[in-house]
Write a protein that holds these residues in place. Structure first.
Motif, mmCIF file in Angstrom:
data_model
loop_
_atom_site.group_PDB
_atom_site.id
_atom_site.type_symbol
_atom_site.label_atom_id
_atom_site.label_comp_id
_atom_site.label_asym_id
_atom_site.label_seq_id
_atom_site.Cartn_x
_atom_site.Cartn_y
_atom_site.Cartn_z
ATOM 1 N N LEU A 205 13.799 26.078 -1.947
ATOM 2 C CA LEU A 205 15.159 26.486 -1.584
ATOM 3 C C LEU A 205 15.200 27.161 -0.216
ATOM 4 O O LEU A 205 16.265 27.304 0.375
ATOM 5 C CB LEU A 205 15.746 27.405 -2.650
ATOM 6 C CG LEU A 205 16.168 26.693 -3.941
ATOM 7 C CD1 LEU A 205 16.635 27.703 -4.977
ATOM 8 C CD2 LEU A 205 17.256 25.682 -3.671
ATOM 9 N N THR B 231 16.891 25.326 2.708
ATOM 10 C CA THR B 231 18.336 25.313 2.951
ATOM 11 C C THR B 231 18.667 25.993 4.274
ATOM 12 O O THR B 231 19.716 25.741 4.849
ATOM 13 C CB THR B 231 19.112 26.005 1.814
ATOM 14 O OG1 THR B 231 18.638 27.336 1.664
ATOM 15 C CG2 THR B 231 18.967 25.238 0.515
ATOM 16 N N LEU C 72 19.255 23.508 6.978
ATOM 17 C CA LEU C 72 20.434 22.654 6.885
ATOM 18 C C LEU C 72 21.492 23.118 7.878
ATOM 19 O O LEU C 72 21.526 24.289 8.263
ATOM 20 C CB LEU C 72 21.027 22.697 5.472
ATOM 21 C CG LEU C 72 20.177 22.169 4.331
ATOM 22 C CD1 LEU C 72 20.883 22.420 3.004
ATOM 23 C CD2 LEU C 72 19.889 20.698 4.501
ATOM 24 N N SER D 215 24.806 23.482 4.237
ATOM 25 C CA SER D 215 24.418 24.679 3.513
ATOM 26 C C SER D 215 25.589 25.231 2.704
ATOM 27 O O SER D 215 25.424 25.621 1.539
ATOM 28 C CB SER D 215 23.902 25.732 4.486
ATOM 29 O OG SER D 215 23.546 26.896 3.797
ATOM 30 N N PHE E 268 26.229 22.991 -0.292
ATOM 31 C CA PHE E 268 25.196 23.191 -1.309
ATOM 32 C C PHE E 268 25.435 24.484 -2.090
ATOM 33 O O PHE E 268 25.350 24.498 -3.321
ATOM 34 C CB PHE E 268 23.810 23.205 -0.656
ATOM 35 C CG PHE E 268 22.700 23.448 -1.622
ATOM 36 C CD1 PHE E 268 22.348 22.496 -2.556
ATOM 37 C CD2 PHE E 268 22.005 24.650 -1.603
ATOM 38 C CE1 PHE E 268 21.321 22.726 -3.454
ATOM 39 C CE2 PHE E 268 20.972 24.884 -2.493
ATOM 40 C CZ PHE E 268 20.632 23.922 -3.422
ATOM 41 N N LEU F 131 22.388 15.578 1.135
ATOM 42 C CA LEU F 131 21.717 16.508 0.232
ATOM 43 C C LEU F 131 20.831 15.773 -0.772
ATOM 44 O O LEU F 131 19.768 16.272 -1.149
ATOM 45 C CB LEU F 131 22.750 17.373 -0.495
ATOM 46 C CG LEU F 131 23.473 18.407 0.375
ATOM 47 C CD1 LEU F 131 24.633 19.043 -0.388
ATOM 48 C CD2 LEU F 131 22.509 19.466 0.867
ATOM 49 N N PHE G 100 17.980 18.067 -2.592
ATOM 50 C CA PHE G 100 18.699 19.208 -3.141
ATOM 51 C C PHE G 100 19.678 18.813 -4.239
ATOM 52 O O PHE G 100 20.100 19.648 -5.029
ATOM 53 C CB PHE G 100 19.444 19.967 -2.040
ATOM 54 C CG PHE G 100 18.513 20.651 -1.083
ATOM 55 C CD1 PHE G 100 17.782 21.758 -1.469
ATOM 56 C CD2 PHE G 100 18.340 20.181 0.203
ATOM 57 C CE1 PHE G 100 16.906 22.389 -0.598
ATOM 58 C CE2 PHE G 100 17.481 20.799 1.085
ATOM 59 C CZ PHE G 100 16.750 21.904 0.685
ATOM 60 N N SER H 197 21.882 19.285 -10.085
ATOM 61 C CA SER H 197 21.007 20.083 -9.238
ATOM 62 C C SER H 197 19.596 20.069 -9.834
ATOM 63 O O SER H 197 19.379 20.623 -10.920
ATOM 64 C CB SER H 197 21.507 21.524 -9.163
ATOM 65 O OG SER H 197 20.519 22.348 -8.582
#
Length: 136
Positions: A21, A24, A27, A32, A35, A80, A85, A96
């Motif tokens: 994680l 992220t 991103l 981000s 997400f 993503l 992700f 997820s």
């Protein structure tokens, strides 16, 4: 009574492919934000998959649930998914993988609590190494 946690229908799940994680942070701000909003929506639904009972939520429904514009969500989902992700389960529902992995680990802990180890097993030093989704 609490509603059960809704999980995706996935035949094969490999937790070794999950990106950290921490990635992220690499991103773009838009990705981000999408997400984070999707994760928050799933946590609010007490789920790791965008599904209501047996009905798979469409991308338009997901956009409404997560308060994201449909055009932005349509651009963000493939990106993503490519980065690991997000994923689609066997029924086509968006989920997820990180929240699903957390739920699987929670179930493993619950099973370990219910079946205590024998005294010999408690005395043995062990090291858990996650390799290809299996504890060695």
């Amino acid at each position: 009574m609490a509603r059960p946690f809704i999980r995706p229908t996935v035949v094969e799940f490999n937790r070794s492919l999950l990106p950290s994680l921490q990635f992220t942070r690499s991103l773009s701000a838009e990705l981000s934000g999408v997400f984070v909003k999707l994760q928050d929506a799933l946590k609010g639904m007490r789920s790791c998959v965008f599904r209501r009972d047996d009905v798979v939520l469409t991308d338009a429904d997901i956009a409404l649930t997560a308060c994201i514009e449909q055009a932005i969500l349509a651009k963000a989902i493939p990106e993503l998914m490519m980065r690991g992700f997000l994923a689609r389960d066997d029924g086509g529902a968006l989920f997820s993988p990180h929240l699903y992995d957390r739920e699987l680990r929670r179930k493993l802990r619950d099973v370990a609590k219910v079946s205590p180890a024998t005294p010999q097993q408690q005395m043995l030093p062990c090291r858990l190494v996650w390799s290809k989704g299996v504890a060695e």
